[in-house]
Design an enzyme around this catalytic site. Structure first.
Site, short mmCIF file in Angstrom:
data_model
loop_
_atom_site.label_atom_id
_atom_site.label_comp_id
_atom_site.label_asym_id
_atom_site.label_seq_id
_atom_site.Cartn_x
_atom_site.Cartn_y
_atom_site.Cartn_z
N CYS A 7 46.21 43.61 45.49
CA CYS A 7 46.26 42.51 45.08
C CYS A 7 44.91 41.92 44.18
CB CYS A 7 46.29 41.38 46.74
SG CYS A 7 46.13 39.61 46.23
N GLY A 8 45.37 41.49 43.15
CA GLY A 8 43.97 41.10 42.28
C GLY A 8 44.00 39.58 41.91
N THR A 12 49.64 40.37 42.00
CA THR A 12 49.69 41.47 43.06
C THR A 12 50.79 42.36 42.84
OG1 THR A 12 49.11 39.41 44.50
CG2 THR A 12 50.38 41.47 45.67
N VAL A 13 50.65 43.82 43.01
CA VAL A 13 51.42 44.59 42.74
C VAL A 13 51.64 45.42 44.22
CG1 VAL A 13 52.00 46.83 41.36
CG2 VAL A 13 50.46 45.03 40.54
N GLY A 107 33.96 44.40 45.27
CA GLY A 107 35.42 44.15 45.33
C GLY A 107 36.15 45.47 46.00
N PRO A 108 37.05 45.32 46.65
CA PRO A 108 37.88 46.53 47.24
C PRO A 108 38.70 47.46 45.92
CG PRO A 108 38.81 44.40 47.95
CD PRO A 108 37.42 44.04 47.37
N ASP A 109 39.00 46.49 44.89
CA ASP A 109 39.55 47.13 43.97
C ASP A 109 38.56 48.13 43.16
OD1 ASP A 109 38.29 44.78 43.13
OD2 ASP A 109 38.96 44.62 41.18
N ASP A 129 38.22 48.50 34.16
CA ASP A 129 39.38 47.80 34.83
C ASP A 129 39.65 46.48 34.06
OD1 ASP A 129 41.53 46.41 36.21
OD2 ASP A 129 41.00 47.38 38.06
N THR A 184 43.05 30.15 11.96
CA THR A 184 42.44 29.79 13.46
C THR A 184 42.82 30.93 14.56
OG1 THR A 184 42.25 27.40 13.17
CG2 THR A 184 41.78 28.17 15.29
N1 LIG Z 1 51.59 44.09 30.03
C1 LIG Z 1 50.78 43.09 29.85
N2 LIG Z 1 50.59 42.34 28.89
C2 LIG Z 1 49.74 41.36 28.38
N3 LIG Z 1 49.08 40.73 29.33
C3 LIG Z 1 49.01 41.20 30.62
C4 LIG Z 1 49.84 42.33 30.96
N4 LIG Z 1 49.44 42.64 32.35
C5 LIG Z 1 48.77 41.79 32.74
N5 LIG Z 1 48.55 41.06 31.72
C6 LIG Z 1 47.32 40.08 31.92
O1 LIG Z 1 46.08 40.68 31.88
C7 LIG Z 1 45.52 40.08 32.92
C8 LIG Z 1 44.90 40.90 33.99
O2 LIG Z 1 45.92 41.21 34.56
P1 LIG Z 1 46.07 42.02 36.05
O3 LIG Z 1 45.31 43.43 35.66
O4 LIG Z 1 47.55 42.18 36.61
O5 LIG Z 1 44.64 41.54 36.77
P2 LIG Z 1 44.34 41.53 38.25
O6 LIG Z 1 44.27 42.70 38.64
O7 LIG Z 1 42.93 40.56 38.14
O8 LIG Z 1 45.32 40.53 38.84
C9 LIG Z 1 46.07 38.77 33.23
O9 LIG Z 1 45.64 37.37 32.75
C10 LIG Z 1 47.39 38.89 33.01
O10 LIG Z 1 48.33 37.91 32.91
C1 LIG Z 2 35.04 41.62 40.18
C2 LIG Z 2 36.26 41.02 40.63
C3 LIG Z 2 36.34 39.73 40.67
C4 LIG Z 2 37.66 41.81 39.92
O1 LIG Z 2 38.78 41.17 40.45
P1 LIG Z 2 40.04 41.53 39.50
O2 LIG Z 2 39.86 41.20 37.95
O3 LIG Z 2 40.71 42.69 39.74
O4 LIG Z 2 40.86 40.41 39.90
C5 LIG Z 2 36.42 41.73 42.06
O5 LIG Z 2 36.25 43.02 41.98
C6 LIG Z 2 35.57 41.22 43.12
O6 LIG Z 2 35.90 39.95 43.55
N1 LIG Z 2 34.35 41.76 43.14
C7 LIG Z 2 33.42 41.28 44.26
C8 LIG Z 2 31.96 41.44 43.49
C9 LIG Z 2 31.62 42.88 43.36
O7 LIG Z 2 32.49 43.72 43.18
O8 LIG Z 2 30.36 43.27 43.22
K LIG Z 3 39.21 44.23 37.30
#
Ligand SMILES: Nc1ncnc2c1ncn2[C@@H]1O[C@H](COP(=O)(O)OP(=O)(O)O)[C@@H](O)[C@H]1O
Ligand SMILES: CC(C)(COP(=O)(O)O)[C@@H](O)C(=O)NCCC(=O)O
Ligand SMILES: [K+]
Length: 259
Positions: A7-8, A12-13, A107-109, A129, A184
């Protein structure tokens, strides 16, 4: 089978792991209001539609949004009759050290990316990432997470430009044909695309200099493929690095539990 949930802040995947490979993956937007029942309706509909017959008995969750974890726990308990493993909670052990300032919540990710990167490529890595935020996770020689860099995400930067400047439209990120824009939209796309290329190159070079050793750079996240286009920023691109890390952490905890 194992259900992995990543879950980002934007998406969320959900992926189903059969022990050897992921048999299905689905993506939904992250909304903390979503209930356990709503998750199940959504997931079971997709599983039926794709004729996926998976007997899910275990669940692992990584969430950068703390508020969604409650409903995902209920979802796991109610529909799969199991207690999920939640990365970042004390009961979820990690196969690598975390060496950061005391009291810091990583962040857990980023922890999952560290585990996955080390498992696939060994130590001395920078994992980039491209999610809501663009994060750089630094992995030490022994696989430990030793910190990194958090920069605003690519889409977040474009969104901020649009929101703050009356004459700037909403634009989608893409690789522009030329650096010098003649309208632009092209100017904004160039600023963000080439700005990020510079940011990634600059940050990685400084990390390598600071640590005084060669390091592999791995890219992942929603927008990583865009930056793969010909600019030699990365040594490797991983589509599902976080999911791979979840399976490694799950396996590690299972082995600890049975030993
Ligand atoms: N295949 C894609 N093409 C274009 N934009 C994308 C694609 N997949 C995700 N995004 C965009 O990239 C950003 C990050 O997505 P994602 O990696 O799913 O974020 P998170 O893990 O933080 O939820 C978001 O703004 C999302 O809308
Ligand atoms: C930096 C992040 C916001 C990234 O989140 P994401 O882009 O994957 O949604 C997340 O890893 C987070 O909330 N981290 C907490 C602070 C840290 O990692 O130091
Ligand atoms: K990230």
């Amino acid at each position: 089978m194992l259900l992995c949930i990543d879950c980002g802040n934007t998406n969320t995947v959900f992926s189903i792991w059969d022990g050897t490979s992921f048999i299905a993956t689905w993506r939904t937007s992250t909304e903390h209001q979503r209930t356990a029942d709503q998750y199940y309706v959504w997931l079971s509909t997709l599983m039926n539609f794709q004729k996926i017959e998976a007997d899910i008995t275990e669940v692992i969750i990584s969430s950068t949004v703390p508020r969604v974890v409650f409903n995902l726990r209920v979802f796991s308990d109610r529909y799969f009759n199991c207690r999920p493993l939640v990365v970042g909670k004390p009961e979820c052990r990690l196969p690598v050290d975390v060496r950061v300032d005391a009291g810091t919540q990583v962040g857990p990710d980023r922890l999952v990316n560290t585990v996955a990167g080390f498992n696939k490529y060994g130590g001395d890595l920078i994992v980039v990432d491209f999610g809501t935020a663009t994060t750089f996770d630094v992995v030490d020689t022994d696989g430990a997470y030793v910190g990194g860099v958090i920069a605003p995400g690519v889409n977040l930067s474009l969104q901020a430009l649009h929101e703050a400047a009356a004459a700037l439209p909403h634009v989608d990120v893409t690789k522009p044909a030329r650096v010098v824009g003649t309208n632009t939209v092209a100017c904004m796309q160039s600023g963000v695309f080439w700005g990020y290329v510079g940011l990634v190159n600059g940050v990685c070079a400084r990390i390598k200099e600071e640590r005084a050793r060669p390091m592999k750079v791995i890219s992942t996240g929603g927008l990583a493929p865009l930056f793969q286009q010909g600019d030699a920023l990365f040594d490797h691109f991983e589509d599902d690095l976080t999911m791979h890390g979840l399976t490694v952490i799950h396996q590690y905890n299972k082995e600890l539990g049975s030993s």
